[in-house]
Write a protein that holds these residues in place. Structure first.
Motif, PDB file in Angstrom:
ATOM      1  N   THR A 158       0.963  -1.254   0.171  1.00  0.00           N
ATOM      2  CA  THR A 158       0.083  -0.108   0.018  1.00  0.00           C
ATOM      3  C   THR A 158       0.781   1.287   0.015  1.00  0.00           C
ATOM      4  N   CYS A 159       0.795   2.052   0.993  1.00  0.00           N
ATOM      5  CA  CYS A 159       1.343   3.496   0.741  1.00  0.00           C
ATOM      6  C   CYS A 159       2.796   3.563   1.209  1.00  0.00           C
ATOM      7  N   SER A 160       3.278   2.298   1.719  1.00  0.00           N
ATOM      8  CA  SER A 160       4.694   2.262   1.813  1.00  0.00           C
ATOM      9  C   SER A 160       5.596   1.549   0.833  1.00  0.00           C
ATOM     10  N   THR A 161       4.902   1.311  -0.335  1.00  0.00           N
ATOM     11  CA  THR A 161       5.430   0.318  -1.305  1.00  0.00           C
ATOM     12  C   THR A 161       6.864   0.930  -1.710  1.00  0.00           C
ATOM     13  N   ALA A 162       6.764   2.339  -2.012  1.00  0.00           N
ATOM     14  CA  ALA A 162       8.216   2.638  -2.730  1.00  0.00           C
ATOM     15  C   ALA A 162       9.244   2.598  -1.670  1.00  0.00           C
ATOM     16  N   LEU A 163       9.122   2.655  -0.374  1.00  0.00           N
ATOM     17  CA  LEU A 163      10.032   2.663   0.556  1.00  0.00           C
ATOM     18  C   LEU A 163      10.399   1.213   0.769  1.00  0.00           C
ATOM     19  N   HIS A 164       9.685   0.279   0.635  1.00  0.00           N
ATOM     20  CA  HIS A 164       9.780  -1.114   0.694  1.00  0.00           C
ATOM     21  C   HIS A 164      10.593  -1.679  -0.319  1.00  0.00           C
ATOM     22  N   ALA A 165      10.535  -0.955  -1.555  1.00  0.00           N
ATOM     23  CA  ALA A 165      11.181  -1.246  -2.803  1.00  0.00           C
ATOM     24  C   ALA A 165      12.664  -0.782  -2.726  1.00  0.00           C
ATOM     25  N   VAL A 166      12.817   0.246  -2.004  1.00  0.00           N
ATOM     26  CA  VAL A 166      14.105   0.741  -1.576  1.00  0.00           C
ATOM     27  C   VAL A 166      14.773  -0.348  -0.618  1.00  0.00           C
ATOM     28  N   TRP A 251      18.242   2.467   7.777  1.00  0.00           N
ATOM     29  CA  TRP A 251      16.945   2.078   7.346  1.00  0.00           C
ATOM     30  C   TRP A 251      16.356   1.016   8.471  1.00  0.00           C
ATOM     31  N   GLY A 252      15.159   1.271   8.624  1.00  0.00           N
ATOM     32  CA  GLY A 252      14.359   0.347   9.616  1.00  0.00           C
ATOM     33  C   GLY A 252      13.079   0.138   9.084  1.00  0.00           C
ATOM     34  N   PHE A 253      12.376  -0.889   9.365  1.00  0.00           N
ATOM     35  CA  PHE A 253      11.033  -1.440   8.945  1.00  0.00           C
ATOM     36  C   PHE A 253      10.411  -2.152   9.896  1.00  0.00           C
ATOM     37  N   ALA A 254       9.037  -2.021  10.482  1.00  0.00           N
ATOM     38  CA  ALA A 254       8.478  -2.550  11.510  1.00  0.00           C
ATOM     39  C   ALA A 254       6.732  -2.889  11.012  1.00  0.00           C
ATOM     40  N   THR A 255       6.245  -3.894  11.818  1.00  0.00           N
ATOM     41  CA  THR A 255       4.751  -3.975  11.417  1.00  0.00           C
ATOM     42  C   THR A 255       3.919  -4.110  12.854  1.00  0.00           C
ATOM     43  N   GLU A 256       3.090  -3.566  13.032  1.00  0.00           N
ATOM     44  CA  GLU A 256       2.341  -3.603  14.539  1.00  0.00           C
ATOM     45  C   GLU A 256       1.094  -4.351  14.385  1.00  0.00           C
ATOM     46  N   LYS A 257       0.403  -4.986  15.264  1.00  0.00           N
ATOM     47  CA  LYS A 257      -0.787  -5.410  15.358  1.00  0.00           C
ATOM     48  C   LYS A 257      -1.818  -4.474  15.238  1.00  0.00           C
ATOM     49  N   ILE A 258      -2.688  -4.614  14.280  1.00  0.00           N
ATOM     50  CA  ILE A 258      -3.740  -3.519  14.204  1.00  0.00           C
ATOM     51  C   ILE A 258      -5.152  -4.273  14.614  1.00  0.00           C
TER      52      ILE A 258
END
Length: 390
Positions: A158-166, A251-258
């Motif tokens: 979704t909206c973080s797609t481009a930075l995930h591509a990086v 660089w850092g990335f994370a997912t939280e419980k929604i």
């Protein structure tokens, strides 16, 4: 971190197509001018604010349709990505070792809707339907256009797609499986159906003034998201070269419980984790500035601000965003923010957001800028861009 070491990741080019323009000098002038690029789009269900490509860019895309066999069947999002990638300076690059990951939140939206309408009316579709609407369409066509022979990947976060591509580009470069990598996002989602989806979520702006997307107006009482169309790509290399414009130092990335499919927690735990990871990677305690995701929604803007305050305390970096100028371009939005970060470092000039008053002034030399992006599903990415001092 030794930024001149072989492990450094260089941003050796970054280009975009959006309502701000398509050439670096024009885009930077648009940022300095500070005039929002919104217009009223009249459609069957009424009229709404959007951020559209200029007539000049549309003409370029129309010419691109005639450039090669098969281009006339491609979705607008694909053509935008091809044009953005063509604007990169790739002379002397080993095409056999050039990777590409250009994602999209919604993919070939325009063609999907067109072909589905034809199916409803006629009970059949064009033979081009499947090959031109598959999610991997963007990266594969960009590779075809450039003659790239390396890995081609496409995804939607979704909206973080481009930075995930990086992030993918960093991984491929650091593994030695690519020598250069094009990363980015493309979105051509200005359709009545997509607009209806945002309205169903009660996210869309109903403001009547000239700044309808109130990104970073933290005291607002209603949502003010405005959709835009854009494609933006960066060319990454595994080491510093004469092409280097800026450095990816963290660089850092994370997912939280929604608890809701379109939201994040009130203190954006995913952003807290991604920002801390980026700071640790860069061996920094703070940065000079942050380009926020700040989509213009009440909860989204406040949650990210709360996360920043939690990570940085009372010593907040300078904060800004660009959605108040160009709207939310979904998959391309993170790369547009990264482009702004690079430009601010190159010009040593901070672009203010008129809805937010920073409590400190620009340092004598802008050295580090963090860029944030988050998408549906509670996933966040934070990148730290450092000034290149040859």
């Amino acid at each position: 971190m030794n930024l001149t070491s072989p492990s450094a990741i260089s941003i050796s080019g970054i280009t975009s197509l959006s309502a701000l323009g398509s050439r670096s000098h024009a885009i930077w002038e648009a940022y300095q001018n500070g005039s929002p690029r919104f217009s009223q789009w009249k459609h069957d269900a009424g009229s709404d604010w959007v951020s559209k490509l200029s007539t000049e860019i549309i003409t370029t895309l129309d010419e691109l349709r005639l450039d090669r066999h098969g281009y006339d069947t491609l979705d607008k999002s694909v053509l935008m990505a091809i044009q953005a990638a063509r604007q990169l300076s790739l002379s002397g690059i080993n095409q056999n070792r050039l990777g590409i990951n250009i994602g999209s939140s919604r993919g070939a939206t325009g063609l999907w809707e067109q072909y589905f309408q034809e199916f409803q009316q006629e009970g059949k579709v064009s033979p081009f339907t499947s090959p031109t609407t598959t999610l991997g369409n963007i990266s594969s066509w960009v590779a075809q256009d450039l003659g790239a022979q390396g890995i081609t990947v496409e995804h939607s976060v979704t909206c973080s797609t481009a930075l995930h591509a990086v992030l993918n580009g960093i991984a491929w470069l650091r593994s030695g499986m690519a020598e250069g990598f094009i990363a980015g996002g493309a979105e051509a989602a200005l359709t009545p159906f997509t607009l209806a989806q945002m309205k169903a979520l009660r996210l869309y702006s109903k403001e009547t003034h000239e700044r309808p997307c109130e990104s970073m107006r933290f005291q607002k009482k209603r949502n003010t998201m405005v959709l835009g169309e854009a494609a933006a790509v960066a060319f990454l290399e595994a080491s510093v070269s004469k092409r280097t414009q800026a450095l990816l130092s963290g660089w850092g990335f994370a997912t939280e419980k929604i608890t809701h499919g379109s939201g994040i927690s009130e203190e954006a735990q995913c952003f807290q984790k991604s920002m801390k990871a980026a700071l640790q990677q860069a061996q920094l305690e703070t940065v000079d500035a942050i380009v926020m995701h700040a989509p213009g929604t009440v909860k989204g803007d406040l949650a990210e601000k709360a996360a920043i305050e939690s990570v940085f305390g009372n010593s907040l970096p300078l904060l800004t965003s660009n959605k108040w100028l160009v709207g939310h371009t979904f998959a391309a939005s993170g790369m547009l923010s990264l482009e702004l970060a690079v430009m601010m470092l190159q010009h040593n000039q901070f672009i203010e957001n008129p809805f937010y008053a920073n409590r400190r002034h620009l340092p004598n030399k802008l050295q580090t800028v963090m860029v944030n992006a988050v998408g549906f599903g509670g996933n966040a990415v934070s990148l730290i861009v450092s000034k290149h001092n040859p």
